[in-house]
Design an enzyme around this catalytic site. Structure first.
Site, PDB file in Angstrom:
ATOM      1  N   GLY A 172       0.829  -1.196   0.000  1.00 32.94           N
ATOM      2  CA  GLY A 172       0.000   0.000   0.000  1.00 32.94           C
ATOM      3  C   GLY A 172       0.858   1.239   0.000  1.00 32.94           C
ATOM      4  O   GLY A 172       2.067   1.161   0.241  1.00 32.94           O
ATOM      5  N   GLU A 176      -1.220   2.995   6.434  1.00 32.40           N
ATOM      6  CA  GLU A 176      -1.295   4.000   5.358  1.00 32.40           C
ATOM      7  C   GLU A 176      -2.030   5.255   5.804  1.00 32.40           C
ATOM      8  O   GLU A 176      -1.629   6.369   5.469  1.00 32.40           O
ATOM      9  CB  GLU A 176      -1.973   3.426   4.107  1.00 32.40           C
ATOM     10  CG  GLU A 176      -1.284   2.225   3.478  1.00 32.40           C
ATOM     11  CD  GLU A 176       0.200   2.411   3.244  1.00 32.40           C
ATOM     12  OE1 GLU A 176       0.654   3.562   3.081  1.00 32.40           O
ATOM     13  OE2 GLU A 176       0.928   1.407   3.233  1.00 32.40           O
ATOM     14  N   TRP A 230      11.303   4.114  11.910  1.00 30.69           N
ATOM     15  CA  TRP A 230      12.764   4.159  11.845  1.00 30.69           C
ATOM     16  C   TRP A 230      13.262   5.409  11.113  1.00 30.69           C
ATOM     17  O   TRP A 230      14.462   5.587  10.886  1.00 30.69           O
ATOM     18  CB  TRP A 230      13.334   2.876  11.211  1.00 30.69           C
ATOM     19  CG  TRP A 230      13.000   2.693   9.756  1.00 30.69           C
ATOM     20  CD1 TRP A 230      13.805   2.990   8.690  1.00 30.69           C
ATOM     21  CD2 TRP A 230      11.791   2.170   9.198  1.00 30.69           C
ATOM     22  NE1 TRP A 230      13.151   2.695   7.514  1.00 30.69           N
ATOM     23  CE2 TRP A 230      11.926   2.187   7.791  1.00 30.69           C
ATOM     24  CE3 TRP A 230      10.595   1.686   9.748  1.00 30.69           C
ATOM     25  CZ2 TRP A 230      10.912   1.747   6.930  1.00 30.69           C
ATOM     26  CZ3 TRP A 230       9.589   1.249   8.894  1.00 30.69           C
ATOM     27  CH2 TRP A 230       9.756   1.283   7.509  1.00 30.69           C
ATOM     28  N   THR A 261       8.828   7.654  20.468  1.00 29.14           N
ATOM     29  CA  THR A 261       9.136   6.390  19.781  1.00 29.14           C
ATOM     30  C   THR A 261      10.650   6.250  19.771  1.00 29.14           C
ATOM     31  O   THR A 261      11.341   7.082  19.183  1.00 29.14           O
ATOM     32  CB  THR A 261       8.594   6.402  18.332  1.00 29.14           C
ATOM     33  OG1 THR A 261       9.108   7.564  17.663  1.00 29.14           O
ATOM     34  CG2 THR A 261       7.076   6.431  18.310  1.00 29.14           C
TER      35      THR A 261
HETATM   36  N1  ARG Z   1       4.909  -1.208   2.937  1.00 28.30           N
HETATM   37  C1  ARG Z   1       3.763  -0.398   3.084  1.00 28.30           C
HETATM   38  C2  ARG Z   1       4.136   1.060   3.372  1.00 28.30           C
HETATM   39  O1  ARG Z   1       5.246   1.376   3.743  1.00 28.30           O
HETATM   40  C3  ARG Z   1       2.778  -0.950   4.094  1.00 28.30           C
HETATM   41  C4  ARG Z   1       3.256  -1.765   5.226  1.00 28.30           C
HETATM   42  C5  ARG Z   1       2.092  -2.287   6.031  1.00 28.30           C
HETATM   43  N2  ARG Z   1       2.432  -3.343   6.917  1.00 28.30           N
HETATM   44  C6  ARG Z   1       1.546  -4.249   7.365  1.00 28.30           C
HETATM   45  N3  ARG Z   1       1.893  -5.158   8.229  1.00 28.30           N
HETATM   46  N4  ARG Z   1       0.308  -4.285   6.945  1.00 28.30           N
HETATM   47  O2  ARG Z   1       3.350   1.995   3.281  1.00 28.30           O
HETATM   48 ZN    ZN Z   2       4.618   3.033   5.073  1.00 25.53          ZN
HETATM   49 CA    CA Z   3      11.312   8.780  17.591  1.00 25.69          CA
END
Ligand code: ARG
Ligand code: ZN
Ligand code: CA
Length: 335
Positions: free
Chosen positions: A204, A244, A255, A268
């Protein structure tokens, strides 16, 4: 509306003038009782009188006054309609745009409702797995973010496109679906598949608040990662949308998208990089000579859906500032 307000103003000023001349007449009579009455009257409405004169003489001030009253009226209407709750909760209206190339991708209303329910649970801290937050992070968990979601409309369109790149799904000219009033609605596009420029499958992506109201503003989630029942393993608890929408409300990856990067959130803990799958707690990362316990169970990490279950108080503050009346996404309050 503005003309009406100013008309009322002028009338008000005329009324004030009438009162003034009557007061002058009273003064000429000059008996003690009249003086007493007059001094009582004079304490009454100087603010309004002075304001009215200032408004008559100053068009800029008049415009500010009219805007102020328009906003106040809108706010009251929103409370009345249950859009802005009196505890400060903002309810975001959601438009789900579905581009399906087969029946499985044409997600059911039930599946959409399931996803909206997940968002409402996760953003209010009432998700059942909130109890898994480790003791050390309990004092910084967000609790109720005070952002709610309500399905406003579902737009469905059949397509022969099975894999989409970038924002192509957001333009009807490309066979996609145009956003519905993106300043006022959170648009979510559901497609079969999204691939990155390097050919990687994407769970997403979202636009951040600086894109508020633009044609491409909103969230994209491929059908297998939206909702729960029938969704793809490890990403079938609706947390891709939770993640999202976090970006949409100005949250960065935890991070900070860099080695020991900064997510601009104080509570965090700085961590070296993203985490995947289901890490085991506690997990320590070393950044600038300091070991910290990593909050990998945060929605803004990359772990599996079942391994993420909290926002922090600092993240809540960032999201609330975006939907506040002065925030970049204030438009979501008005509809
Ligand atoms: N990789 C995507 C983003 O950085 C979504 C990550 C969602 N992770 C999950 N466990 N549903 O936007
Ligand atoms: Zn993300
Ligand atoms: Ca932080």
């Amino acid at each position: 509306m503005k003309k009406l307000l100013f008309g009322a103003l002028t009338l008000g000023l005329m009324a004030a003038c009438t009162n003034d001349s009557m007061t002058n007449q009273n003064e000429t009579q000059a008996n003690e009782q009249a003086l007493l009455t007059e001094s009582t009257q004079k304490r009454e409405c100087a603010s309004e009188e002075i304001r009215q004169e200032a408004l008559l003489n100053n068009p800029e001030l008049r415009q500010k006054y009219n805007e102020l009253e328009t906003n106040t009226e809108k706010f009251s209407q929103n409370i009345k309609l249950g859009k802005v709750l009196t505890d400060g909760t903002v309810e975001i209206p959601v438009v789900v745009n579905i581009l399906y190339s087969n029946a499985a991708e044409n997600l059911s209303d039930a599946r959409i409702a399931e996803q909206i329910d997940v968002l409402n649970a996760d953003y209010s801290g009432t998700n059942t797995d909130i109890s898994k937050v480790p003791t050390e992070f309990q004092s910084v968990k967000a609790g109720d973010v005070k952002v709610k979601f309500r399905l406003a409309n579902t737009v469905r369109k059949s397509t022969t496109t099975t894999s989409w790149v970038k924002d192509t799904m957001k333009k009807s000219a490309n066979g996609g679906i145009d956003a519905t009033s993106p300043a006022n609605y959170l648009n979510i596009w559901i497609v079969g598949k999204v691939v990155s420029s390097t050919g990687k499958t994407i769970l997403g992506y979202a636009t951040f608040p600086e894109s508020a109201g633009l044609w491409n503003d909103g969230v994209v989630i491929p059908a297998p990662y939206f909702g729960k029942t029938g969704a793809a393993a490890n990403f079938n608890l609706g947390r891709t949308a939770t993640h999202e929408v976090g970006h949409y409300l100005n949250l960065r990856h935890i991070w900070g998208d860099a080695k020991c990067g900064d997510d601009l959130v104080a509570d965090t803990p700085t961590q070296t990089s993203e985490n995947y799958n289901t890490p085991s707690y506690p997990l320590y990362n070393r950044c600038s000579g300091k070991n910290r316990s990593v909050m990998f169970m945060n929605y803004m990490d990359y772990v599996n859906d079942a391994a993420m279950f909290m926002f922090s108080a600092g993240q809540k503050a960032r999201m609330q500032s975006v939907v506040a009346a002065s925030g970049a996404r204030a438009g979501l309050r008005v509809y």
